[in-house]
Structures are given as structure tokens and as C-alpha cells.
Design a protein around this motif. Structure first.
Motif, mmCIF file in Angstrom:
data_model
loop_
_atom_site.group_PDB
_atom_site.id
_atom_site.type_symbol
_atom_site.label_atom_id
_atom_site.label_comp_id
_atom_site.label_asym_id
_atom_site.label_seq_id
_atom_site.Cartn_x
_atom_site.Cartn_y
_atom_site.Cartn_z
ATOM 1 N N LEU A 82 0.822 -1.199 0.000
ATOM 2 C CA LEU A 82 0.000 0.000 0.000
ATOM 3 C C LEU A 82 0.862 1.257 0.000
ATOM 4 C CD1 LEU A 82 -2.961 -0.799 2.359
ATOM 5 C CD2 LEU A 82 -3.054 -0.073 -0.007
ATOM 6 N N LYS A 83 1.885 1.230 0.800
ATOM 7 C CA LYS A 83 2.713 2.429 0.913
ATOM 8 C C LYS A 83 3.421 2.708 -0.400
ATOM 9 C CE LYS A 83 3.729 3.280 5.700
ATOM 10 N NZ LYS A 83 4.313 2.526 6.789
ATOM 11 N N ASP A 84 3.942 1.651 -1.004
ATOM 12 C CA ASP A 84 4.619 1.820 -2.279
ATOM 13 C C ASP A 84 3.692 2.464 -3.284
ATOM 14 O OD1 ASP A 84 6.881 0.814 -1.361
ATOM 15 O OD2 ASP A 84 6.931 -0.999 -2.583
ATOM 16 N N GLU A 85 2.487 1.977 -3.291
ATOM 17 C CA GLU A 85 1.567 2.486 -4.278
ATOM 18 C C GLU A 85 1.177 3.926 -3.965
ATOM 19 O OE1 GLU A 85 -2.277 0.506 -6.247
ATOM 20 O OE2 GLU A 85 -0.822 -0.825 -5.328
ATOM 21 N N LEU A 86 1.062 4.182 -2.691
ATOM 22 C CA LEU A 86 0.665 5.523 -2.269
ATOM 23 C C LEU A 86 1.742 6.531 -2.634
ATOM 24 C CD1 LEU A 86 -1.598 6.940 -0.750
ATOM 25 C CD2 LEU A 86 -0.268 6.678 1.326
ATOM 26 N N GLU A 87 2.976 6.156 -2.389
ATOM 27 C CA GLU A 87 4.058 7.089 -2.666
ATOM 28 C C GLU A 87 4.508 6.999 -4.110
ATOM 29 O OE1 GLU A 87 6.904 5.936 0.247
ATOM 30 O OE2 GLU A 87 5.482 6.400 1.842
ATOM 31 N N ASP A 88 3.793 6.220 -4.868
ATOM 32 C CA ASP A 88 4.156 6.060 -6.261
ATOM 33 C C ASP A 88 5.603 5.626 -6.378
ATOM 34 O OD1 ASP A 88 2.832 5.965 -8.488
ATOM 35 O OD2 ASP A 88 2.821 8.093 -8.956
ATOM 36 N N LYS A 89 5.990 4.746 -5.515
ATOM 37 C CA LYS A 89 7.358 4.229 -5.540
ATOM 38 C C LYS A 89 7.630 3.622 -6.897
ATOM 39 C CE LYS A 89 10.011 4.254 -1.813
ATOM 40 N NZ LYS A 89 9.547 3.430 -0.696
ATOM 41 N N ASN A 90 8.814 3.866 -7.346
ATOM 42 C CA ASN A 90 9.146 3.378 -8.671
ATOM 43 C C ASN A 90 9.399 1.884 -8.620
ATOM 44 O OD1 ASN A 90 9.018 6.003 -9.609
ATOM 45 N ND2 ASN A 90 11.075 6.373 -8.824
ATOM 46 N N THR A 91 8.400 1.186 -8.987
ATOM 47 C CA THR A 91 8.534 -0.250 -8.962
ATOM 48 C C THR A 91 8.839 -0.752 -10.357
ATOM 49 O OG1 THR A 91 6.149 -0.210 -9.048
ATOM 50 C CG2 THR A 91 7.156 -0.802 -6.962
ATOM 51 N N VAL A 92 9.520 -1.836 -10.407
ATOM 52 C CA VAL A 92 9.859 -2.413 -11.697
ATOM 53 C C VAL A 92 8.627 -3.126 -12.241
ATOM 54 C CG1 VAL A 92 11.305 -4.081 -12.866
ATOM 55 C CG2 VAL A 92 12.264 -2.647 -11.094
ATOM 56 N N GLN A 93 8.224 -2.698 -13.412
ATOM 57 C CA GLN A 93 7.010 -3.250 -14.002
ATOM 58 C C GLN A 93 7.158 -4.738 -14.299
ATOM 59 O OE1 GLN A 93 4.017 -1.434 -14.999
ATOM 60 N NE2 GLN A 93 3.409 -3.570 -15.045
ATOM 61 N N GLU A 94 6.101 -5.451 -14.070
ATOM 62 C CA GLU A 94 6.142 -6.875 -14.369
ATOM 63 C C GLU A 94 5.260 -7.201 -15.560
ATOM 64 O OE1 GLU A 94 5.457 -9.226 -10.878
ATOM 65 O OE2 GLU A 94 7.542 -8.834 -10.311
#
Lengths: 176, 463
Positions: free
Chosen positions: B153-165
Motif C-alpha cells: 500500500l505504501k509503495d503504491e501511495l508514494e508512487d514508488k518506482n517499482t519495476v514493471q512486471e
């Protein structure tokens, strides 16, 4: 990030190079061999800047080749997570776009492109804002941030983002 | 049947039971054994069944699944399905055993021991499954689960740069953006599976991805609101669970050991009939398990080892486990620490208070007897000369042994042991010259003390 480091390499030299110019031959062969290569540990070797030392040559049994341990200074380039780079876009598709910063390939996936940029298919696929003021297409320059690296023994690949402040297109030769 | 067993007194089970109950209600409350396509009538609605099973398990240790099913009046198949779910979720340990009559009897005896009496004797030759809550693992798993939930949730909230799968719709293979270079195909500029060459699709594991579609500022704000709300609700609803986890963190974990170990222990307890304290091995386990975080699988091994040792110790009493001579110890040998000679340090610690005194007394009495029997100085001198010789020999042997042990013991343990050893050696070396000076009149005590300090070596020689 660039580093100026000293590396070592065992160079094998063919007997035909033995002579007055042995050292020059050795150095030129070293440059040919090393520059432009990539090692996972040190990154891309950009250029050799000097020779630190050349050790005693060792004649290999069976062949006439001689092995010299050579220490050389060189400039290496290694991308890191969180680093900001300027890169040239090489390919745009609906999944995102690829860019190159020197020898490094970087992929920016669609969800790391700002939400207001839409993919436009066509002859020249691009990502464009709704008002058309910003356009990402082939050959344009972008500033991006690296968020992930994949380091293999002989290859480095990065994933980047332009979804942050001060990132994105910095110069578009097509528009100019 | 529903009694907390007498074996479980030393480690406090209560907080863990509470944890499990909370977990059951938080995560498995609306689990049903019915698949979705089956229509749910009010009658067959068995939501909450998982919580019931978990609760029942908190009141037991190892239990045969059939018995559990009978107690809960559930169909064995239904129960097995739930049990399997929990096994997948790593909440319980399971053990399957092809049962002979004897095995059943053993289990029955174990049940009788832990639940004071009443165990049905069933003699069949079937594969029986047993299950037991794995409290250590549960607390780890739940902590991990909560952490992951919050992080997502936090990652998504902060728009953390996640590696797309990316995923292949055909063969279910997963890729991520770091593979992009390999996946890009020359023909149509999109990504293709390396395996089956079908076009990859973006894996969307975002919770609120549907709303990205309208993409404008408004939508994004709404999405953020929703995420924030979700995170807050998560925090609020998981609060009791997290509190319980914190409470449990520093407590010793109740361990039942593997099924066989548990059964053996229970049987032993039954045999001892309460005389032998059945809590002993368990207490030591609590000690092992009390490390607050990773309760890894290896601990089990240690526990078993510890069990064995303690048994031996309690049985052996004073005549402690024989120390293997150093030349018998080899690199790969699976020895207890006692066998490696660690026991001596224990003995030495004891010797500090009682052992040394006792031993010196012994020595004195021996010497005293000698005095009474034969008052000639000659004899005494001869005796001491012999003793001195013996001690020199012992010292030499000790030195050898020490070197060998240095070579054989594992480096981690070595340091501590070395330090201890060095103390010992120093002690000895200080005392030895006194004895060597030949001051025989005074050295009755000194001699005894020296031998007290050197007790282990003499032990070793005599044994």
C-alpha cells in the motif's frame, strides 16, 4: 557514474610483435581488447588513460605466445540505482521506451512515464501530453532516473523512470 | 479432550493462542471450503470454519486429523482441505505416518499422557496424518504478511518506482522490465515470451489500477485518497494483531518439536509417571526458542540435540558423558559438545564451588590415609614425585589435546573455548611451579587446588 581506476589484465602477445615496438604493440592491443567492454563488477571500460606497469613476460609452453601482466588506468562507467542520467531515446513502443546513455541501455516502462502522456502509435510512435507540448519519440533526449539495474557478468541493463520532478524531455532535435 | 496439557507449563502459551485466534479472525474468517461456482445456500455456508479449526488446534498439541475431525464433527475431507490450506500458509506442521498397531498405541499413550487419560485404541494399518500449530513460524509468517500488506500500500501511495512486471498469458511465465531487452521483438516492437512467443501483457497488481484509466489529476487524487483510506483502515484493523505480535516477540516460543520427538517425550513423561519432571526438556526448548526473531528450521535440530544431552546428563549424574579422546575426534564427526570436551568447562564451573572442594577433600583423605598407614617421608616423597610426573604427563596431553581441538572445533566456538582454555592454562601454569618447587609440606592444599583446577585432565587420564 564514472570512475578512474586501475585494472590488471594478462595480455597474450604473439611473437611477431616482439621487437622494438613491443610495448606499443602491447598497449594498442590492450586498448583494442578492453575499451568498450563491460564487466559486471566495474562497469563499462570507456577509455584507457595510462599504463601503470607491465610485468615480466612469461613464455607459454607449447606456443610462442608470451603473457604479460599489465596494470592500466582506465575510466569506467557504471550506472547505479538512483542515479540521474541523460539519455537518447532509441525506441518507443506501447510498453514504454528504450534509451541509451553511452553504452548503457535503459528501459522506461509505461507506468513510469507521467500519467498525462499518452502513447501515439503510427509511423513515429511517441508519448505525448494531451496538449501536445511535450513529445517523447526516437532521437529525443531525456533526463531519467535509474530505479533498477541488472548486472550480469558481461552486461548491464537498467530500468529508469521519468515520473519525477525535473525528469523528462530535455531536448528534442525533431522539434527544433 | 479440550484441556491444555500439563507439558505446557513453562512457556506461556496464552499469548500465542491469542495470536492464533486473532490471525484466524483477521485472515481466515471468510474462508469457505466451497468453490465459487457452487451455489451458497444459507445452510451450506461454512464461513468461519477455518477459525474454528484453528481455535481447536490451539487447544491441542499434535493431534491426529481424524480425531480432530471427530471432535469438531466435521467431515474428514473437509477438515483435510482446511488443514492443507494452513499447511500452505505455513501455520501448522504436519506429519504423515504409515501407522502400525504399535504406532497407534504409541500415539494413544502420548495422548493419554498429555490429556490425562482417555485415548481410544484404534488399531489399523493406515496412513495417518497428524498436525500441530507451529507457533514460531506463525509469528514470523504473520509478521511478514502484515509487512507485505503495508509495504504494498505504501509503495503504491508514494508512487514508488517499482519495476514493471509482465506476464505471458499463454504459459504464465513472469518477466519484469529488467528483461525488456531480451523480450523486445523485431517484428512489432512489443514484448514476446521467450518460451512460446506470444505477446506479453502488463501484469497489473495495483489495487486501484482501474481508476488510472481516466488518468487526469482528478482521478489521481481520488486514487490517492482511496489508498490512504485503505492504509488507515489496515492500520486500524490490524492494530490488535500487531500489538499481540509485539507482545509475543520476546516471549519464549512454545515448541512441540517434531511429531516423533513429541510422541517420544510424551511417552517418556508417561513412563516417569510424574516423578521425572517432564518439563525439563521443554524448558530448555523454550530457552532455545526464545531468540526473538528468525525462528528458523535449524533450531529444531538443536532442540533435539539438547534433548538428548539432557537425558544423558540426568541419567548419567556424576559420571558424566565420556569425553572422546582427541585422536578420535575428526572433522566430520557429529559430536555433542560434551563429547568434545566442553563438558569439562561445565564440570569446572561446578568445581568452583563444590567440585573442587570435594575433590580436594577426596585427595586429602587419600593422602591422610596414606599418612596414617605409612608415616615414612620416603613414601610421601615418592607419592608426590609420582603425582608430579603424572601431572606433567597430563599437562603435556592437555597441551596436545588443546592443539588438536583447536584444529578440529569449529571456528566460532573456538574463540570462546580458546579463551576459556587459556584461562585454565594460565591458572595451571601459575600453580604448577609451586608444586614443582618441592615445597611438599605446605603444598597439600596447593596440590589439591591445582588438581582441582586440573580436575578435567586427571579425570581424563583416569577415565
Amino acid at each position: 557514474m564514472f570512475f578512474h581506476i586501475v585494472l590488471e589484465r594478462n595480455m597474450q602477445l604473439h611473437p611477431r610483435f616482439f621487437g622494438r615496438n613491443l610495448r606499443e604493440n602491447l598497449v594498442s592491443k590492450l586498448m583494442k581488447d578492453v575499451e568498450g567492454t563491460c564487466s559486471g563488477r566495474h562497469g563499462f571500460v570507456v577509455a584507457i588513460t595510462g599504463i601503470e606497469s607491465i610485468g615480466k613476460g612469461l613464455i607459454r609452453d607449447g606456443t610462442g605466445f608470451v603473457t604479460f601482466p599489465v596494470k592500466y588506468q582506465c575510466v569506467v562507467f557504471r550506472p547505479f540505482k538512483g542515479e540521474i542520467l541523460e539519455a537518447v531515446v532509441t525506441l518507443v513502443n506501447k510498453m514504454g521506451f528504450f534509451a541509451e546513455a553511452g553504452p548503457v541501455q535503459i528501459f522506461v516502462s509505461k507506468h513510469l512515464i507521467p500519467d498525462d502522456m499518452e502513447f501515439q502509435a503510427g509511423d513515429m510512435p511517441n508519448y505525448t501530453t494531451s496538449d501536445g507540448s511535450v513529445k517523447i519519440q526516437k532521437e529525443c533526449e531525456v533526463r531519467l532516473k535509474i530505479i533498477g539495474t541488472r548486472v550480469d557478468a558481461t552486461e548491464i541493463f537498467c530500468v529508469g523512470t521519468i515520473k519525477d520532478d525535473f525528469l523528462g524531455v530535455i531536448n528534442d532535435p525533431a522539434a527544433a | 479432550m479440550e484441556k491444555s496439557s500439563p507439558v505446557q507449563k513453562t512457556v506461556v502459551l496464552q499469548p500465542f493462542v491469542k495470536l492464533v485466534r486473532l490471525v484466524a479472525r483477521a485472515f481466515y474468517d471468510d474462508y469457505t471450503t466451497k468453490s465459487d461456482n457452487q451455489q451458497k445456500s444459507a445452510k451450506s455456508d461454512n464461513r468461519g470454519i477455518a477459525a474454528v479449526v484453528l481455535d481447536a488446534l490451539t487447544r491441542r498439541q499434535w493431534v491426529r486429523e481424524e480425531d480432530l475431525a471427530k471432535d469438531l464433527q466435521l467431515h474428514a475431507k473437509q477438515l483435510r482441505k482446511i488443514i492443507r490450506l494452513f499447511e500452505e500458509q505455513k501455520l501448522i506442521m504436519r506429519d504423515h505416518r504409515k501407522e502400525t498397531a504399535k504406532g497407534v498405541k504409541m500415539y494413544s499413550a502420548a495422548v493419554a499422557a498429555t490429556t490425562d487419560g482417555r485415548a481410544e485404541d484404534k488399531v489399523k494399518l493406515h496412513t495417518h496424518s497428524y498436525c500441530c500449530l507451529d507457533y514460531a513460524q506463525i509469528s514470523d509468517v504473520v509478521r511478514c504478511k502484515l509487512h507485505r500488506m503495508k509495504k504494498k500500500l505504501k509503495d503504491e501511495l508514494e508512487d514508488k518506482n517499482t519495476v514493471q512486471e509482465y506476464g505471458c498469458p499463454n504459459c504464465q511465465r513472469k518477466y519484469n522490465a529488467l528483461d525488456a531487452l531480451r523480450l523486445i521483438s523485431m517484428e512489432d516492437d512489443s514484448f514476446h515470451c521467450e518460451n512460446c512467443n506470444s505477446e506479453l501483457v502488463v501484469e497489473c497488481n495495483k489495487l486501484t489500477s482501474e481508476e488510472v484509466v481516466d488518468g487526469d489529476d482528478n482521478g489521481r487524487r481520488r486514487r490517492r485518497e482511496k489508498l490512504k483510506d485503505m492504509l488507515q483502515r489496515l492500520e486500524a484493523q490490524m492494530k490488535p494483531l500487531m500489538d499481540q505480535l509485539d507482545r509475543v516477540k520476546d516471549l519464549p516460543i512454545p515448541e512441540f518439536g517434531s511429531f516423533l520427538a513429541w510422541e517420544a517425550r510424551a511417552a517418556m513423561a508417561a513412563r516417569a509417571n510424574g516423578d521425572l519432571n517432564p518439563n525439563d526438556p521443554l524448558r530448555s526448548q523454550g530457552g532455545y526458542g526464545s531468540t526473538p526473531m528468525p525462528f528458523l528450521g535449524e533450531t529444531k535440530v538443536e532442540v533435539n540435540l539438547g534433548d538428548g544431552n539432557e537425558d544423558v546428563k540426568s541419567k548419567g549424574g556424576d559420571s558424566s558423558l565420556k569425553v572422546l579422546p582427541p585422536w578420535m575426534i575428526k572433522q566430520g564427526m557429529n559430536l555433542t559438545e560434551e563429547q568434545r570436551g566442553e563438558m569439562r568447562q561445565v564440570a569446572k564451573v561446578d568445581g568452583g564451588s563444590g567440585g573442587a572442594a570435594k575433590l580436594s577433600d577426596d585427595k586429602k583423605s587419600v593422602i591422610g590415609n596414606g599418612d596414617e598407614k605409612d608415616l615414612k617421608d620416603e613414601y610421601l616423597k615418592a607419592y608426590y614425585a609420582e603425582l608430579l610426573k603424572q601431572q606433567e604427563l597430563a599437562a603435556r596431553l592437555n597441551q596436545q589435546e588443546y592443539e588438536i581441538q583447536l584444529a578440529t572445533t569449529s571456528p566460532g566456538r573456538q574463540v570462546a573455548k580458546k579463551a576459556k582454555r587459556e584461562e585454565e592454562d594460565v591458572e595451571w601454569e601459575e600453580e604448577a611451579p609451586v608444586a614443582a618447587n618441592g615445597n611438599y609440606k605446605v603444598d597439600l592444599n596447593v596440590e589439591a587446588e591445582a588438581s582441582g583446577g586440573e580436575e578435567d585432565d586427571i579425570d581424563w587420564e583416569e577415565g
